[in-house]
Scaffold this active site. Structure first.
Site, PDB file in Angstrom:
ATOM      1  N   GLU A   1      -6.310   5.540   6.752  1.00 30.32           N
ATOM      2  CA  GLU A   1      -5.510   6.616   7.369  1.00 30.32           C
ATOM      3  C   GLU A   1      -6.382   7.961   7.566  1.00 30.32           C
ATOM      4  O   GLU A   1      -6.058   9.018   8.396  1.00 30.32           O
ATOM      5  CB  GLU A   1      -4.473   7.048   6.359  1.00 30.32           C
ATOM      6  CG  GLU A   1      -3.284   5.876   6.632  1.00 30.32           C
ATOM      7  CD  GLU A   1      -2.314   5.859   5.464  1.00 30.32           C
ATOM      8  OE1 GLU A   1      -2.120   6.841   4.490  1.00 30.32           O
ATOM      9  OE2 GLU A   1      -1.606   4.765   5.242  1.00 30.32           O
TER      10      GLU A   1
ATOM     11  N   GLY B   1       1.439  -0.588   4.586  1.00 31.12           N
ATOM     12  CA  GLY B   1       2.792  -0.262   5.135  1.00 31.12           C
ATOM     13  C   GLY B   1       3.730  -0.840   5.978  1.00 31.12           C
ATOM     14  O   GLY B   1       4.743  -0.456   6.271  1.00 31.12           O
TER      15      GLY B   1
ATOM     16  N   HIS C   1     -10.360   5.907   3.259  1.00 31.22           N
ATOM     17  CA  HIS C   1      -8.957   5.080   3.335  1.00 31.22           C
ATOM     18  C   HIS C   1      -8.867   5.026   4.959  1.00 31.22           C
ATOM     19  O   HIS C   1      -9.159   6.262   5.830  1.00 31.22           O
ATOM     20  CB  HIS C   1      -8.022   5.999   2.754  1.00 31.22           C
ATOM     21  CG  HIS C   1      -6.827   5.052   2.871  1.00 31.22           C
ATOM     22  ND1 HIS C   1      -5.844   5.235   3.863  1.00 31.22           N
ATOM     23  CD2 HIS C   1      -5.936   4.350   1.832  1.00 31.22           C
ATOM     24  CE1 HIS C   1      -4.714   4.292   3.763  1.00 31.22           C
ATOM     25  NE2 HIS C   1      -4.664   3.679   2.506  1.00 31.22           N
TER      26      HIS C   1
ATOM     27  N   ASN D   1      -1.801   4.737  -4.557  1.00 30.49           N
ATOM     28  CA  ASN D   1      -2.100   5.493  -3.909  1.00 30.49           C
ATOM     29  C   ASN D   1      -0.870   6.160  -3.344  1.00 30.49           C
ATOM     30  O   ASN D   1      -0.105   5.686  -2.473  1.00 30.49           O
ATOM     31  CB  ASN D   1      -2.860   5.069  -2.384  1.00 30.49           C
ATOM     32  CG  ASN D   1      -2.973   5.913  -1.457  1.00 30.49           C
ATOM     33  OD1 ASN D   1      -2.975   7.201  -1.763  1.00 30.49           O
ATOM     34  ND2 ASN D   1      -3.394   5.392  -0.517  1.00 30.49           N
TER      35      ASN D   1
ATOM     36  N   SER E   1       0.550  -3.783   1.301  1.00 31.33           N
ATOM     37  CA  SER E   1       1.705  -4.185   1.081  1.00 31.33           C
ATOM     38  C   SER E   1       1.739  -5.125  -0.107  1.00 31.33           C
ATOM     39  O   SER E   1       2.392  -6.126  -0.168  1.00 31.33           O
ATOM     40  CB  SER E   1       2.399  -4.942   2.168  1.00 31.33           C
ATOM     41  OG  SER E   1       2.681  -4.143   3.341  1.00 31.33           O
TER      42      SER E   1
ATOM     43  N   LYS F   1      -0.232   8.847  -1.668  1.00 33.42           N
ATOM     44  CA  LYS F   1      -0.245   9.398  -0.369  1.00 33.42           C
ATOM     45  C   LYS F   1       0.303  10.754  -0.550  1.00 33.42           C
ATOM     46  O   LYS F   1       0.446  11.553  -1.357  1.00 33.42           O
ATOM     47  CB  LYS F   1       0.428   8.476   0.764  1.00 33.42           C
ATOM     48  CG  LYS F   1      -0.321   7.075   0.651  1.00 33.42           C
ATOM     49  CD  LYS F   1       0.170   6.337   1.784  1.00 33.42           C
ATOM     50  CE  LYS F   1      -0.347   4.942   1.811  1.00 33.42           C
ATOM     51  NZ  LYS F   1      -0.403   4.138   2.876  1.00 33.42           N
TER      52      LYS F   1
ATOM     53  N   GLU G   1      -8.627  -3.456   2.571  1.00 31.71           N
ATOM     54  CA  GLU G   1      -7.351  -3.142   3.007  1.00 31.71           C
ATOM     55  C   GLU G   1      -7.153  -3.666   4.493  1.00 31.71           C
ATOM     56  O   GLU G   1      -7.493  -2.486   5.114  1.00 31.71           O
ATOM     57  CB  GLU G   1      -6.944  -1.641   2.718  1.00 31.71           C
ATOM     58  CG  GLU G   1      -6.973  -1.082   1.351  1.00 31.71           C
ATOM     59  CD  GLU G   1      -5.947   0.206   1.173  1.00 31.71           C
ATOM     60  OE1 GLU G   1      -5.169  -0.150   0.324  1.00 31.71           O
ATOM     61  OE2 GLU G   1      -6.239   1.107   1.562  1.00 31.71           O
TER      62      GLU G   1
HETATM   63  C1  PEP Z   1      -2.625   1.926   1.172  1.00 30.74           C
HETATM   64  O1  PEP Z   1      -2.331   2.789   2.117  1.00 30.74           O
HETATM   65  O2  PEP Z   1      -3.515   2.157   0.527  1.00 30.74           O
HETATM   66  C2  PEP Z   1      -1.631   0.832   0.694  1.00 30.74           C
HETATM   67  C3  PEP Z   1      -2.197  -0.173   0.288  1.00 30.74           C
HETATM   68  O3  PEP Z   1      -0.407   1.052   1.367  1.00 30.74           O
HETATM   69  P1  PEP Z   1       0.940   0.038   1.075  1.00 30.74           P
HETATM   70  O4  PEP Z   1       0.822  -0.716  -0.050  1.00 30.74           O
HETATM   71  O5  PEP Z   1       1.953   0.763   1.510  1.00 30.74           O
HETATM   72  O6  PEP Z   1       0.443  -1.201   2.324  1.00 30.74           O
END
Ligand code: PEP
Length: 255
Positions: free
Chosen positions: A97, A173, A95, A9, A212, A11, A167
């Site tokens: 976000e 993040g 997601h 992803n 992460s 982003k 998630e």
């Molecule tokens: C995400 O936002 O889908 C994600 C997994 O981000 P990160 O790997 O940076 O935690």
């Protein structure tokens, strides 16, 4: 058997030369590691580039969101058919976000899942708890509620059309991934719930962990029986790191 799946992803990151280097590196780095599936989800303007670079390779690409409508007065939105036209096979839905900024509810995420599947895309449906919900011990309740939005509207069989991703928002993040045991616990809980409704759907559904994931923690995460791969944000911005995660997935035993 569920093959491992790793989804980048990216982003709202990247540019044309940077994407080119990333995609070239990914093609080269996964060429001899084909025991897993790989998907790159890019910002919409770069899907044409992904189509040109990845066409004919085993790596698939997808969008990071879409409208549930086919066309109309929805300024700034992209329809499922548009994603298909640019060769997408996947799209991220729900997601955190997008949920956290009020663009998405449980109900609308469920609707988008169905709209994506109807258009021939594989929706990657994200569920996850906030830090407060986690600390209150409400992770099961929250993720169950988010998943139920699909099942109640369209029936459990609809899940066969897509991928599920747990998630935890507190892990996205932050550099603080959930422990493999915690992630396994939630994924096992979700799969168990689906199995009560339809054992066949539960057995075949790929469920990813995201939050992460990096080159160091991916082997332990992917060794868990219910973790079928990863949704990867930050680490997908570093080609070597992302390739290492893909290679780990290819080495991991399918469940
Ligand atoms: C995400 O936002 O889908 C994600 C997994 O981000 P990160 O790997 O940076 O935690």
């Amino acid at each position: 058997m569920r093959r491992k799946l790793v989804v980048a992803n990216r982003k709202m990151n990247g540019n044309i030369p940077g994407n080119q280097a990333f995609l070239d590196g990914l093609i080269a780095g996964t060429r001899d590691h084909q025991n897993a599936d790989y998907v790159v989800c890019l910002p919409h303007p770069y899907l044409y580039q992904a189509q040109n670079v990845l066409r004919g390779t085993p790596i698939a690409w997808g969008g990071q969101n879409m409208s549930r409508y086919d066309s109309g007065p929805y300024t700034g939105s992209v329809s499922p058919g548009m994603l298909v036209e640019f060769g997408c096979q996947y799209v991220i839905i729900g997601h955190s976000e997008r949920r956290s900024r009020g663009h998405e509810t449980d109900h609308s995420a469920g609707e988008r899942f169905e709209a994506a599947a109807k258009a021939g895309l594989k929706p990657i449906f994200c569920v996850g708890d906030t830090l407060a919900e986690y600390e209150e011990g409400r992770t099961d309740e929250v993720t169950f509620r988010q998943l139920t939005a699909i099942i109640e509207q369209f029936g459990v069989k609809e899940l066969a059309q897509g991928i599920l991703a747990y998630e935890p928002i507190w892990a996205i993040g932050t550099g603080k991934a959930a422990s493999p045991e915690h992630a396994q616990g939630i994924l096992g809980f979700l799969r168990g719930h689906i199995a009560e409704l339809d054992a066949g759907i539960a057995k075949n559904l790929r469920i990813l962990y995201g939050g992460s994931v990096n080159a160091k923690n991916s082997a332990a995460l992917f060794s868990m029986p219910d973790i079928d791969g990863g949704l990867v944000g930050t680490a997908s911005l570093d080609t070597n790191e992302f390739v290492a995660i893909c290679q780990t997935a290819s080495r991991a035993r399918p469940s």
